[in-house]
Design a protein around this motif. Sequence first.
Motif, short mmCIF file in Angstrom:
data_model
loop_
_atom_site.label_atom_id
_atom_site.label_comp_id
_atom_site.label_asym_id
_atom_site.label_seq_id
_atom_site.Cartn_x
_atom_site.Cartn_y
_atom_site.Cartn_z
N ARG A 24 0.82 -1.21 0.00
CA ARG A 24 0.00 0.00 0.00
C ARG A 24 0.85 1.26 0.00
NH1 ARG A 24 -3.24 -3.34 3.45
NH2 ARG A 24 -2.26 -2.48 5.34
N ASP A 25 2.14 1.10 0.27
CA ASP A 25 3.07 2.23 0.31
C ASP A 25 3.76 2.36 -1.05
OD1 ASP A 25 5.09 4.06 0.75
OD2 ASP A 25 5.74 3.18 2.65
N PRO A 26 3.60 3.49 -1.75
CA PRO A 26 4.24 3.67 -3.06
C PRO A 26 5.75 3.46 -3.02
CG PRO A 26 2.66 5.43 -2.64
CD PRO A 26 2.80 4.66 -1.36
N LYS A 27 6.33 3.63 -1.85
CA LYS A 27 7.78 3.45 -1.70
C LYS A 27 8.21 2.04 -2.10
CE LYS A 27 11.28 3.40 2.00
NZ LYS A 27 11.51 3.62 3.45
N PHE A 28 7.32 1.06 -1.91
CA PHE A 28 7.67 -0.34 -2.19
C PHE A 28 6.99 -0.89 -3.44
CE2 PHE A 28 8.46 0.09 2.39
CZ PHE A 28 9.75 -0.42 2.47
N ARG A 29 6.40 0.01 -4.25
CA ARG A 29 5.77 -0.42 -5.49
C ARG A 29 6.60 0.06 -6.69
NH1 ARG A 29 0.61 -2.37 -5.38
NH2 ARG A 29 0.37 -1.78 -7.56
N PRO A 30 6.42 -0.54 -7.85
CA PRO A 30 7.20 -0.12 -9.02
C PRO A 30 6.94 1.32 -9.42
CG PRO A 30 6.12 -2.24 -9.40
CD PRO A 30 5.54 -1.69 -8.13
N ASP A 31 7.98 1.99 -9.89
CA ASP A 31 7.83 3.33 -10.45
C ASP A 31 7.27 3.22 -11.87
OD1 ASP A 31 8.76 4.73 -8.25
OD2 ASP A 31 10.85 4.62 -8.91
N ALA A 77 12.74 -6.50 2.53
CA ALA A 77 12.51 -5.20 1.91
C ALA A 77 12.65 -4.07 2.93
CB ALA A 77 11.13 -5.17 1.26
N ILE A 78 12.07 -4.26 4.10
CA ILE A 78 12.15 -3.23 5.14
C ILE A 78 13.59 -2.99 5.55
CG2 ILE A 78 11.55 -2.72 7.55
CD1 ILE A 78 8.92 -4.26 7.06
N GLN A 79 14.33 -4.07 5.77
CA GLN A 79 15.71 -3.93 6.22
C GLN A 79 16.59 -3.27 5.15
OE1 GLN A 79 16.70 -4.69 9.36
NE2 GLN A 79 18.67 -3.76 8.85
N ILE A 80 16.43 -3.69 3.91
CA ILE A 80 17.23 -3.12 2.82
C ILE A 80 16.92 -1.64 2.65
CG2 ILE A 80 17.59 -3.18 0.32
CD1 ILE A 80 17.22 -6.22 0.45
N ALA A 81 15.63 -1.28 2.74
CA ALA A 81 15.25 0.13 2.59
C ALA A 81 15.85 1.01 3.68
CB ALA A 81 13.73 0.25 2.60
N VAL A 88 13.45 -0.01 -3.56
CA VAL A 88 13.13 -1.37 -3.14
C VAL A 88 11.68 -1.67 -3.55
CG1 VAL A 88 12.93 -2.98 -1.22
CG2 VAL A 88 14.75 -1.25 -1.22
N ILE A 89 11.48 -2.80 -4.22
CA ILE A 89 10.14 -3.21 -4.67
C ILE A 89 9.79 -4.54 -4.02
CG2 ILE A 89 8.72 -3.82 -6.67
CD1 ILE A 89 10.69 -2.17 -8.38
N VAL A 90 8.55 -4.64 -3.50
CA VAL A 90 8.07 -5.88 -2.91
C VAL A 90 7.10 -6.55 -3.87
CG1 VAL A 90 6.84 -6.91 -0.95
CG2 VAL A 90 8.26 -4.90 -0.60
N THR A 91 7.28 -7.85 -4.11
CA THR A 91 6.39 -8.58 -5.01
C THR A 91 5.00 -8.72 -4.40
OG1 THR A 91 7.04 -10.71 -4.07
CG2 THR A 91 8.32 -9.92 -5.95
N PRO A 92 3.95 -8.81 -5.22
CA PRO A 92 2.59 -9.00 -4.69
C PRO A 92 2.45 -10.27 -3.87
CG PRO A 92 2.52 -8.35 -7.00
CD PRO A 92 3.95 -8.65 -6.68
N SER A 93 3.20 -11.32 -4.26
CA SER A 93 3.26 -12.56 -3.48
C SER A 93 4.59 -13.21 -3.81
CB SER A 93 2.10 -13.50 -3.83
OG SER A 93 2.29 -14.06 -5.12
#
Length: 631
Positions: A24-31, A77-81, A88-93
């Motif tokens: 839900r956070d744009p920070k972890f979604r694709p640009d 993802a949280i730690q790397i960010a 940093v991008i998180v996969t949907p699953s």
Amino acid sequence: MINRVTSKLRRSITTVELRARLRRDPKFRPDPAGVDVLLNFPDGLTNLYQVRQWYGPLEQLARSHRVAILCYMPESAIQIAEETDLKVIVTPSFTNLSEVETEIRPKVIFYPNQNYANYRILGQTESEHIFISHGESDKIYMASNWVKVFNYFFIAGQASHDRLLKHVRNYDVDQRTKRIGRPQIDIPATAPIDKPADRITVLYAPTWEGGRSSMRYGSVASHGLAIVDSLLSDSRFQIIYRPHPRTGIHIADVERADLDIRERLAAANEYDPGAEHLVDSTPFGWQLDYADFMIADVSAVTYDWLTTAKPLLITRPVEPMTVIPESGYLTEAPLLEAGDAYRSSELVIEMLADPSISVEQEKWSDYYYGDRSPGASMTRFIEAVDSTISEIESFRGANRPLRSSDGSKKSFAEDNPIESPTRASALAGYLRTAGTLIAEQSGQRRAFSKAAKSLESASTRRRAPIVVTCMAHHRELDNLRTWLPALEEVNRQYPVAIITGSLRTFNRLRKLTGLRLLITQKADEAEQIVNALDPTLILHFEQSTLNLREATYRAAEHVYVGEAHTDQWINNRLRLFDSVLTADDEQKRLVESSLVGLPSTIEIHACSAEHRVSMLVSMATTSTETTPNSP
């Protein structure tokens, strides 16, 4: 069993909820603009060290390119960010990678490891796949058959080139590797502690115990306590103990030895606070300048140390099955036997006093890394990325789609539809899986226990020139079923064995064929079975992750057998195989045109149903007559 499943269920639901929050956070979604370079990281926090060493080079690369790190696990993802400003991008699953093609659209995908979880994204045909590893070494891992699946291997230098040339069959080393040195040495690193002026600092950096007997290089249980006790007995030494993050995850004795070492260092610090012994888990790099001497195993940090030209002592593995390189640095380097570990302090003093050692280390460093002048490695790294991006841009411009069997375009995304699981759907899925696991557990235990006992049986010892790996679900046997009559015919001349990792598949095959069947789920057992069968030809009928695991066996020719009624198997993973059998000439042309830079070493044969027996006999005869590079 129920407790284990329940515990796994809780962890999985927590992961789903955390991933949904991050998504839900744009920070972890694709640009929207996509990226040029994507580092693929499917692992959890334990293996984060593999990514950390690439922060610096990637941050340098990000000055001129769009760079991102793809994480499958939200905790990673949280730690790397928190540790880098890279996207940093998180996969949907964990299994949903459709956004890679539809939104991220990377030109280059980096892989710092050979994790089987890389399997899905490796099928993507619109990117260049590059193995960057997490460090140079002479481990068998660095000359695995796995390297074939990547478009390129960014190697360190001449040593890696020679290793691949010697050990990997049908691999054009000059065409499929690019030398980059070690760009990490061009990144400044600051020590977190001050160095005691009156101490000799010894870095003891053992690797973990490994997932297979052939890769069991770790020394914690065999050498570790004696090394530390010896150094602690001499007040001239400061010890930096840097165990591998995975130390002790498979073998209890290793875990206990690691804890004992930590306790002894803590006790030594209480007795003599000025020693400042350290149990180190910080990013690797600063230790190269800080320490005066290193004791380590056959691992990547050992070869990083070579760049310093300082004295180094390498432990000799005690596991008989572990592969010791027969060329390179280890053929001349002093190896510390487990029985001599108690003399470590004495050996360190002797080697520090010998000026000829630095001269030898300098020579080997040149061989492994080439030009190590400031900035040279970073320049080569960025140039290698630039040239690869130019290649894929040219390929994309040609607009060569991957077509399905009805002639329409078949994309990676269509095979990986976007779906972000909800807590309820995840719970339902895991409950179904848990029910299946519990219902089958007793049968699985008996079957695999029997398989383990059969490792020394006549069935296993009897050689099979042709091995079929069948690690897929029992419902995915259609392709193999159509080939069983041909295999049974060939079995009269060249004995055939089928290895499976599923009890249901095993039982299903027993009803379909009289060919020899073997079953195992463990990597160690599978390795022993394949070594005992000593095949020269290994056939793969599907692209399950475990099939790709068995494709790491280097002494045989690996053949992928494509399905006749679909083209969905035509993807980037085919690079892993030495030969590909298609159903007809149209499929053959599609394989040749769909993959960017398909290696000329891969033989593609159109093989109709009536020619299957003659094709298999011909391939078996040829492979049997060919002397393999190495086991």
